[in-house]
Design a protein around this motif. Structure first.
Motif, PDB file in Angstrom:
ATOM      1  N   LYS A   1       0.755  -1.373  -0.192  1.00  0.00           N
ATOM      2  CA  LYS A   1       0.162   0.044   0.026  1.00  0.00           C
ATOM      3  C   LYS A   1       0.803   1.287  -0.053  1.00  0.00           C
ATOM      4  O   LYS A   1       0.195   2.421  -0.318  1.00  0.00           O
ATOM      5  CB  LYS A   1      -1.075   0.056   1.279  1.00  0.00           C
ATOM      6  CG  LYS A   1      -1.978  -1.150   1.268  1.00  0.00           C
ATOM      7  CD  LYS A   1      -3.106  -0.787   2.101  1.00  0.00           C
ATOM      8  CE  LYS A   1      -4.041  -1.904   2.292  1.00  0.00           C
ATOM      9  NZ  LYS A   1      -3.770  -3.277   2.880  1.00  0.00           N
ATOM     10  N   ILE A   2       2.120   1.017   0.393  1.00  0.00           N
ATOM     11  CA  ILE A   2       3.120   2.393   0.703  1.00  0.00           C
ATOM     12  C   ILE A   2       4.221   2.423  -0.561  1.00  0.00           C
ATOM     13  O   ILE A   2       4.410   3.521  -0.718  1.00  0.00           O
ATOM     14  CB  ILE A   2       3.614   2.515   2.170  1.00  0.00           C
ATOM     15  CG1 ILE A   2       4.377   1.358   2.125  1.00  0.00           C
ATOM     16  CG2 ILE A   2       2.558   2.741   2.892  1.00  0.00           C
ATOM     17  CD1 ILE A   2       5.065   1.358   3.634  1.00  0.00           C
ATOM     18  N   VAL A   3       4.229   1.567  -1.392  1.00  0.00           N
ATOM     19  CA  VAL A   3       5.328   1.562  -2.416  1.00  0.00           C
ATOM     20  C   VAL A   3       4.731   1.421  -3.695  1.00  0.00           C
ATOM     21  O   VAL A   3       3.534   0.653  -3.978  1.00  0.00           O
ATOM     22  CB  VAL A   3       6.465   0.653  -2.284  1.00  0.00           C
ATOM     23  CG1 VAL A   3       7.357   0.890  -0.911  1.00  0.00           C
ATOM     24  CG2 VAL A   3       6.037  -0.801  -2.136  1.00  0.00           C
ATOM     25  N   ASP A   4       5.337   2.025  -4.763  1.00  0.00           N
ATOM     26  CA  ASP A   4       4.864   1.738  -6.057  1.00  0.00           C
ATOM     27  C   ASP A   4       5.612   0.527  -6.516  1.00  0.00           C
ATOM     28  O   ASP A   4       4.987   0.068  -7.830  1.00  0.00           O
ATOM     29  CB  ASP A   4       5.224   2.771  -6.977  1.00  0.00           C
ATOM     30  CG  ASP A   4       4.585   4.337  -6.402  1.00  0.00           C
ATOM     31  OD1 ASP A   4       3.747   4.206  -5.815  1.00  0.00           O
ATOM     32  OD2 ASP A   4       5.341   5.558  -6.498  1.00  0.00           O
ATOM     33  N   MET A   5       6.496  -0.026  -6.133  1.00  0.00           N
ATOM     34  CA  MET A   5       7.260  -0.944  -6.829  1.00  0.00           C
ATOM     35  C   MET A   5       6.430  -2.327  -6.466  1.00  0.00           C
ATOM     36  O   MET A   5       5.528  -2.429  -5.855  1.00  0.00           O
ATOM     37  CB  MET A   5       8.841  -0.930  -6.421  1.00  0.00           C
ATOM     38  CG  MET A   5       8.898  -1.007  -4.735  1.00  0.00           C
ATOM     39  SD  MET A   5      10.675  -1.148  -4.293  1.00  0.00           S
ATOM     40  CE  MET A   5      10.298  -0.865  -2.465  1.00  0.00           C
ATOM     41  N   SER A   6       6.706  -3.276  -7.329  1.00  0.00           N
ATOM     42  CA  SER A   6       6.018  -4.439  -7.107  1.00  0.00           C
ATOM     43  C   SER A   6       6.653  -5.255  -6.019  1.00  0.00           C
ATOM     44  O   SER A   6       7.678  -5.555  -5.540  1.00  0.00           O
ATOM     45  CB  SER A   6       6.286  -5.362  -8.329  1.00  0.00           C
ATOM     46  OG  SER A   6       5.506  -5.244  -9.372  1.00  0.00           O
ATOM     47  N   VAL A   7       5.791  -5.651  -4.970  1.00  0.00           N
ATOM     48  CA  VAL A   7       5.883  -6.421  -3.786  1.00  0.00           C
ATOM     49  C   VAL A   7       5.559  -8.014  -3.869  1.00  0.00           C
ATOM     50  O   VAL A   7       4.659  -8.439  -4.289  1.00  0.00           O
ATOM     51  CB  VAL A   7       5.173  -5.945  -2.626  1.00  0.00           C
ATOM     52  CG1 VAL A   7       5.440  -6.587  -1.274  1.00  0.00           C
ATOM     53  CG2 VAL A   7       5.337  -4.491  -2.520  1.00  0.00           C
ATOM     54  N   ILE A   8       6.575  -8.834  -3.584  1.00  0.00           N
ATOM     55  CA  ILE A   8       6.402 -10.231  -4.098  1.00  0.00           C
ATOM     56  C   ILE A   8       6.578 -10.842  -2.504  1.00  0.00           C
ATOM     57  O   ILE A   8       7.872 -10.490  -1.712  1.00  0.00           O
ATOM     58  CB  ILE A   8       7.499 -10.995  -4.952  1.00  0.00           C
ATOM     59  CG1 ILE A   8       7.227 -10.273  -6.145  1.00  0.00           C
ATOM     60  CG2 ILE A   8       7.159 -12.324  -4.935  1.00  0.00           C
ATOM     61  CD1 ILE A   8       8.297 -10.844  -7.207  1.00  0.00           C
ATOM     62  N   ASN A   9       5.581 -11.436  -2.000  1.00  0.00           N
ATOM     63  CA  ASN A   9       5.719 -12.057  -0.565  1.00  0.00           C
ATOM     64  C   ASN A   9       6.745 -13.392  -0.783  1.00  0.00           C
ATOM     65  O   ASN A   9       6.000 -14.367  -1.292  1.00  0.00           O
ATOM     66  CB  ASN A   9       4.294 -12.343  -0.444  1.00  0.00           C
ATOM     67  CG  ASN A   9       4.186 -13.147   1.164  1.00  0.00           C
ATOM     68  OD1 ASN A   9       5.229 -13.293   1.887  1.00  0.00           O
ATOM     69  ND2 ASN A   9       3.052 -13.177   1.809  1.00  0.00           N
ATOM     70  N   ALA A  10       7.676 -13.235   0.088  1.00  0.00           N
ATOM     71  CA  ALA A  10       8.518 -14.515   0.027  1.00  0.00           C
ATOM     72  C   ALA A  10       8.439 -15.309   1.349  1.00  0.00           C
ATOM     73  O   ALA A  10       9.518 -15.807   1.959  1.00  0.00           O
ATOM     74  CB  ALA A  10       9.949 -14.047   0.091  1.00  0.00           C
ATOM     75  N   GLY A  11       7.178 -15.116   1.938  1.00  0.00           N
ATOM     76  CA  GLY A  11       7.007 -15.928   3.189  1.00  0.00           C
ATOM     77  C   GLY A  11       6.620 -14.802   4.327  1.00  0.00           C
ATOM     78  O   GLY A  11       7.519 -14.019   4.815  1.00  0.00           O
ATOM     79  N   ASP A  12       5.388 -14.668   4.805  1.00  0.00           N
ATOM     80  CA  ASP A  12       4.936 -13.883   5.831  1.00  0.00           C
ATOM     81  C   ASP A  12       4.529 -14.380   7.176  1.00  0.00           C
ATOM     82  O   ASP A  12       3.179 -15.031   7.125  1.00  0.00           O
ATOM     83  CB  ASP A  12       4.157 -12.566   5.587  1.00  0.00           C
ATOM     84  CG  ASP A  12       2.814 -12.977   5.085  1.00  0.00           C
ATOM     85  OD1 ASP A  12       2.605 -14.251   4.447  1.00  0.00           O
ATOM     86  OD2 ASP A  12       1.815 -12.333   5.235  1.00  0.00           O
ATOM     87  N   GLY A  13       5.224 -14.627   8.101  1.00  0.00           N
ATOM     88  CA  GLY A  13       4.970 -15.599   9.452  1.00  0.00           C
ATOM     89  C   GLY A  13       4.146 -16.710   8.889  1.00  0.00           C
ATOM     90  O   GLY A  13       4.728 -17.532   8.336  1.00  0.00           O
ATOM     91  N   ALA A  14       2.959 -16.947   9.756  1.00  0.00           N
ATOM     92  CA  ALA A  14       2.395 -18.200   9.538  1.00  0.00           C
ATOM     93  C   ALA A  14       1.277 -17.890   8.279  1.00  0.00           C
ATOM     94  O   ALA A  14       0.383 -18.961   8.208  1.00  0.00           O
ATOM     95  CB  ALA A  14       1.611 -18.641  10.774  1.00  0.00           C
ATOM     96  N   ASN A  15       1.402 -16.779   7.656  1.00  0.00           N
ATOM     97  CA  ASN A  15       0.261 -16.652   6.597  1.00  0.00           C
ATOM     98  C   ASN A  15       0.507 -17.238   5.281  1.00  0.00           C
ATOM     99  O   ASN A  15      -0.374 -18.450   4.977  1.00  0.00           O
ATOM    100  CB  ASN A  15       0.180 -15.114   6.483  1.00  0.00           C
ATOM    101  CG  ASN A  15      -1.026 -14.708   5.596  1.00  0.00           C
ATOM    102  OD1 ASN A  15      -2.175 -15.425   5.497  1.00  0.00           O
ATOM    103  ND2 ASN A  15      -0.734 -13.818   4.635  1.00  0.00           N
TER     104      ASN A  15
END
Ligand code: NCD
Length: 306
Positions: free
Chosen positions: A119-133
């Motif tokens: 929500k705060i950056v324009d670049m592409s964000v790729i989730n490489a593992g977030d907690g237990a989510n």
């Protein structure tokens, strides 16, 4: 077909989008078999990895994927950065963006950090593992591996064994496999079963022998000891006795069943060495497929500030 700026999880993808990523990854698998493995689509783009948790496979295969696509890859080392001086993750991400990055790969112990950054950056964000989510690229590489051994996901029986409650790999795989029509069984001690398991569209087993019977795919998971806040298990030895994947248990599945593990493995805890190194194991194939899948994800997101 794939319009998003970011890849935050599998939960929000349609079955068509998942299949599209897998088809693209299959094409990249062919590129990786060539003598010259480099192609130009991301020339001039920059990929930065921002990992707050350890990683071997994910970070290295993202780095190779970026390089195979001719992007520049920079590893942001959290332990030697201003993060240790108290910089917030928001400021760190904005700094990375101001340095000209087009993609940020984020791994964090808290669920939702990639969503916050998106929500705060324009670049592409790729989730490489977030907690237990979630760990979306792990599930995609698992699917790519299953696809090369089995005809279709429809009706396939996949048994996922282990720390379901704390595993982001399990969550992303459950979302992906159920969307594609597979029957997913989850097997673990009652203490490691997520409270909302009934909403996941899976069959729940506490006995491993019942849960593995006639399975097409056996997927075992690492116990996420770093995410377990209290003593969920009497001992690791007992866990192996009750839930470890050994030769006799593999025999309960279909003859042509494949055995998977996302790594890192704890031999003698989740899986016996004879199975991990045995003929039905596709564990190292999973690692190899990680590059093609991550190439597909980077390529489809395109590094275009959308
Ligand atoms: C997984 C992770 O970090 O979620 N590892 C990986 O990316 N292959 C699984 C794990 O750590 O158990």
């Amino acid at each position: 077909m794939f319009e998003s700026k970011d890849l935050l999880g599998i939960k929000d993808l349609s079955p068509e989008e998942i299949s599209y990523i897998l088809d693209t990854a299959s094409n990249f698998k062919d590129v990786l078999k060539r003598d010259i493995k480099k192609v130009p689509p991301l020339r001039g783009k920059t990929v930065v990895s921002l990992f707050f948790e350890p990683s071997t496979r994910t970070k290295t295969s993202f780095a190779l994927a970026a390089k195979r696509l001719s992007a520049d890859f920079v590893n942001f080392s959290v332990s030697t950065s201003s993060v240790v001086k108290g910089e917030s993750i928001r400021d760190t991400a904005l700094t990375i963006q101001s340095l000209g990055a087009d993609f940020v790969l984020i791994r964090h112990s808290s669920s939702g950090v990639p969503h916050f950054l998106s929500k705060i950056v324009d670049m592409s964000v790729i989730n490489a593992g977030d907690g237990a989510n979630e760990h979306p690229t792990q599930a995609l590489l698992d699917l790519l591996t299953i696809q090369s051994h089995k005809k279709s996901f429809k009706g396939l029986s996949v048994s996922i064994i282990g720390d379901i409650a704390h595993s982001r790999v399990a969550k992303s795989n459950i979302y992906a496999l159920t969307k594609l029509g597979a029957h997913v069984r989850v097997i673990c001690p009652p203490t490691l079963m997520p409270a909302d398991v009934n909403r996941l569209g899976v069959e729940v087993y506490h006995s491993i022998d019942d849960g593995i019977k006639d399975a097409d795919v056996i997927m075992t998971l690492r116990l996420q000891l770093e995410r377990q806040t209290k003593g969920y298990l009497p001992s690791l030895r007992e866990y192996f006795k009750l839930y470890g994947i050994n030769h006799d248990r593999v025999k309960l599945a279909k003859k042509d069943a494949i055995v998977m593990h996302p790594g890192p493995m704890n031999r003698g805890v989740e899986i016996a060495s004879s199975v991990a190194d045995g003929p039905q194991s596709v564990i190292l194939e999973q690692v190899t497929n990680g590059i093609a899948v991550r190439m597909a994800v980077l390529y489809l997101l395109g590094g275009v500030r959308k």
